[in-house]
Design an enzyme around this catalytic site. Structure first.
Site, PDB file in Angstrom:
ATOM      1  N   ASP A 351       2.393  -4.580  -6.467  1.00  8.24           N
ATOM      2  CA  ASP A 351       3.125  -4.933  -7.575  1.00  8.24           C
ATOM      3  C   ASP A 351       4.343  -5.944  -7.388  1.00  8.24           C
ATOM      4  O   ASP A 351       5.569  -5.605  -7.774  1.00  8.24           O
ATOM      5  CB  ASP A 351       3.483  -3.824  -7.932  1.00  8.24           C
ATOM      6  CG  ASP A 351       2.702  -2.745  -8.283  1.00  8.24           C
ATOM      7  OD1 ASP A 351       1.401  -2.981  -8.524  1.00  8.24           O
ATOM      8  OD2 ASP A 351       2.793  -1.500  -8.157  1.00  8.24           O
ATOM      9  N   GLU A 520      -2.374  -3.303 -17.578  1.00  9.14           N
ATOM     10  CA  GLU A 520      -0.999  -3.231 -17.010  1.00  9.14           C
ATOM     11  C   GLU A 520      -0.609  -4.504 -16.591  1.00  9.14           C
ATOM     12  O   GLU A 520      -0.980  -5.566 -16.516  1.00  9.14           O
ATOM     13  CB  GLU A 520      -0.853  -1.795 -16.183  1.00  9.14           C
ATOM     14  CG  GLU A 520      -1.614  -2.222 -14.911  1.00  9.14           C
ATOM     15  CD  GLU A 520      -2.009  -1.143 -14.094  1.00  9.14           C
ATOM     16  OE1 GLU A 520      -1.727  -0.157 -14.599  1.00  9.14           O
ATOM     17  OE2 GLU A 520      -2.292  -1.314 -12.947  1.00  9.14           O
TER      18      GLU A 520
END
Length: 644
Positions: A351, A520
């Site tokens: 991420d 997401e």
């Protein structure tokens, strides 16, 4: 370039490759890749020995353009050979190959011989034909001699060759004989080694030694046509214990099993020929009893039939590629330590959010600390670089357990925003903690950061009932100067931030989910009058985790989703999977863009199942646009970028 170093880095640093436990003379750490010996089909041109190489034991590329490396007419008596098996000798330096001497066009009951070969370099071989019917008595009704293999018997101090034979109307039985010292024939007549208790045929034996127990994998010919296993503590005592179940993980007919043990791992790969479908299947096991199919991460640029794999050293690989060339599509993998730049961070991270700091003139990556079961990390780190290639670990900047009492766990998916306020640069670090979004503030990109003391987002937007409040991204609109917070799993929400950057204007909250592919990881950039929205599709545990995009004329949407909007996805040929959750960097003052993303840990992440989703690594590749402003598909690489 030093060729040996080149090869070693290709097959060792790139992959941490896999191998059979061959002999004490070669340590497993010395192995650098794999050699796969195989044939390709039932036509005469296919009945010849071919070679392929692999850097990870899962993805193979043919040597010599998938053409034969040995002349079947020269080494055999029939003009065709099949089922090659190679063994590294106990001395670690000598190789033994045995072949079925057969042209299938003459019929399945047409061959009576095998070929024995010996080599010290895998390139040059001496060969001898052993015709069982002509050499030994009482073989008048012999119909076929199939799929020989060799194993070293330490008790006898000799090499034992074993193969299946069929006589008259009887079943195929696996026989054995000890080879002479020159490996040009046998010391005595063939003797039965194994026949199942049911008296049915068995062929294609492959013996593996594990924990002092010999495991004989064999095909139940004409009786289930699958792979079973029998075990024994001695090769020739005749006390084989049969396991009742079939080991293949397919309903299709299979044969020609080969078991490969991964280097520095307890995992074995059982691979076999799904011969009616023209493909191989790979399975994995740690106990040689229970096997799971490997559904992803396998590739070959050829279609092999029954063959075997051995581990090879860097020097051996060099000899092979000197003789038959390096496969052309290994270009991406053919990297030295100075040119392999992905992953960019050492260790397990995911991420990533990237920043160019106007204050320091450096680049910074703020990732999730990965490698924790169930995404259980609780601290955030930052890494700095002056060139996008060499990254320095700046340490922990926020510890949820110590610094964020309202969270304390699940430190995920941060983002950073640099803002000049009253002539001073401030840094706003937005993060996920315990499935809520918080913000911490510092005067420097590396901290120290101070948490606001409460979550910024701990609620669902109106109309949203599912998903999670995670994955923040902050975008400052260069046209208006306003900053916006985006977040959400299962939905994409946006709200304008107040000037303090630590609170939102709740009345501006909107849900702007682009389409059903959104999962997401929203990220927003601006270029030439267009706002680009990037997001991740699928689950981060999936090999198909990937990145799509849409566009808008406003940072608040609505988002237009173009056709062919997939811009980053897996590349099985390179062993790259799970490419998602990105950020984007524009080099200041230039139309030069880079995408920063995570992928499954290479090369073994694909073997981890769901655990691949929290064993990830951070990569950077170039991102480009076409003349109409569409984002071009990004090819994930091991090579990465060369900024300076």
């Amino acid at each position: 370039m030093n060729v040996k170093r080149f090869i070693y880095l290709l097959f060792v640093i790139l992959s941490g490759s896999t191998a059979l436990p061959a002999s004490a003379a070669i340590q497993s750490t010395e192995y650098a890749g794999y050699l796969f010996a195989y044939f390709t089909g039932n036509d005469k041109s296919g009945e010849a020995v071919r070679y392929a190489i692999s850097y990870d034991g899962l993805n193979y590329r043919a040597l010599n353009g998938n053409r034969p490396v040995l002349d079947s007419e020269t080494i055999g008596s029939t003009g065709g050979v099949r089922d090659p098996h190679i063994l590294r000798g106990a001395d670690g330096e000598t190789f033994y190959m045995v072949l079925t001497d057969m042209v299938s066009a003459n019929g399945w009951n047409s061959n009576r011989a095998m070929v024995l070969l010996k080599s010290t370099d895998l390139v040059n071989w001496t060969s001898t034909v052993v015709n069982i019917q002509e050499t030994y008595p009482k073989q008048d009704d012999l119909l076929r001699v199939w799929a020989p293999q060799t194993i070293y018997d330490p008790g006898a101090g000799k090499y034992m060759v074993y193969w299946s034979m069929k006589h008259g109307d009887g079943p195929d039985i696996i026989y054995y004989a000890y080879a002479n010292a020159a490996f040009t024939g046998f010391e005595g007549e063939p003797k039965p080694l194994f026949l199942p208790e049911n008296g049915k045929s068995c062929i294609d034996g492959d013996i593996v030694l594990k924990d002092g127990v010999y495991h004989l994998f064999y095909k139940t010919e004409g009786d289930g046509n699958g792979i079973k296993v029998a075990t024994a503590s001695s090769l020739t005592a005749g006390s084989w214990q049969e396991q009742p179940d079939y080991k293949q993980q397919t309903v299709d007919a299979v044969e020609g099993s080969c078991v490969v043990k991964l280097i520095d791992s307890e995992t074995h790969i059982l691979m076999y020929d799904v011969y009616m479908k023209g493909r191989y299947q790979f399975t994995k096991s740690t106990d040689l009893r229970h096997f799971d199919a490997i559904e992803e991460g396998i590739s070959m640029d050829f279609k092999p039939r029954h063959g075997t794999v051995i581990p090879i050293t860097a020097d051996e690989l060099e000899r092979l590629t000197d003789r038959w060339g390096m496969p052309s599509d290994f270009a991406e993998a053919n990297l030295t330590d100075s040119t392999r730049r992905n992953p960019v961070l050492k260790g397990s991270y995911a991420d990533p959010d990237i920043l160019y700091s106007s204050k320091t003139g450096k680049y910074y990556i703020y990732p999730t600390s990965d490698g924790f079961d169930g995404w259980g990390g609780y601290a955030f780190k930052v890494f700095s670089s002056t060139d996008l290639v060499h990254w320095e670990d700046e340490g922990v900047i926020l510890d949820l357990k110590a610094d964020v009492p309202w969270a304390g766990r699940n430190a995920w998916a941060p983002c950073i925003e640099e803002k000049e306020i009253d002539g001073q640069y401030r840094y706003f670090f937005y993060f996920t903690g315990a499935q809520k979004i918080g913000v911490a503030v510092a005067d420097h990109p590396t901290g120290p950061f101070r948490d606001l003391g409460k979550p910024l987002i701990d609620f669902k937007p109106e109309g949203v009932s599912g998903g999670q409040e995670i994955d923040p991204d902050v975008f400052t609109d260069p046209m208006s100067g306003k900053s916006y917070l985006y977040w959400g799993n299962g939905y994409m929400a946006v709200a304008e931030l107040n000037d303090d950057m630590v609170s939102i204007k709740r009345e501006t909250i909107r849900v702007i989910t682009p389409d059903r592919t959104f999962r997401e990881g929203a990220y927003i950039i601006y270029r030439n009058g267009t706002y680009y929205f990037l997001w991740s599709e699928d689950d981060t545990r999936s090999p198909n985790y990937r990145i799509r995009y849409g566009t808008s004329d406003s940072p608040l949407g609505p988002i237009n989703v173009p056709d062919d909007n997939l811009i980053l996805s897996k590349d099985p040929g390179l062993g790259i999977y799970g490419t998602g959750h990105n950020s984007v960097l524009q080099i200041p003052g230039k139309d030069e863009w880079y995408i920063v993303y995570h992928r499954f840990r290479y090369p073994d992440g694909i073997l981890l199942g769901d655990a691949a989703g929290y064993n990830r690594e951070v990569c950077i590749d170039r991102m480009e646009f076409d003349t109409d402003g569409r984002i071009l598909p990004v090819k994930p690489t091991h090579g990465g970028i060369t900024r300076f």
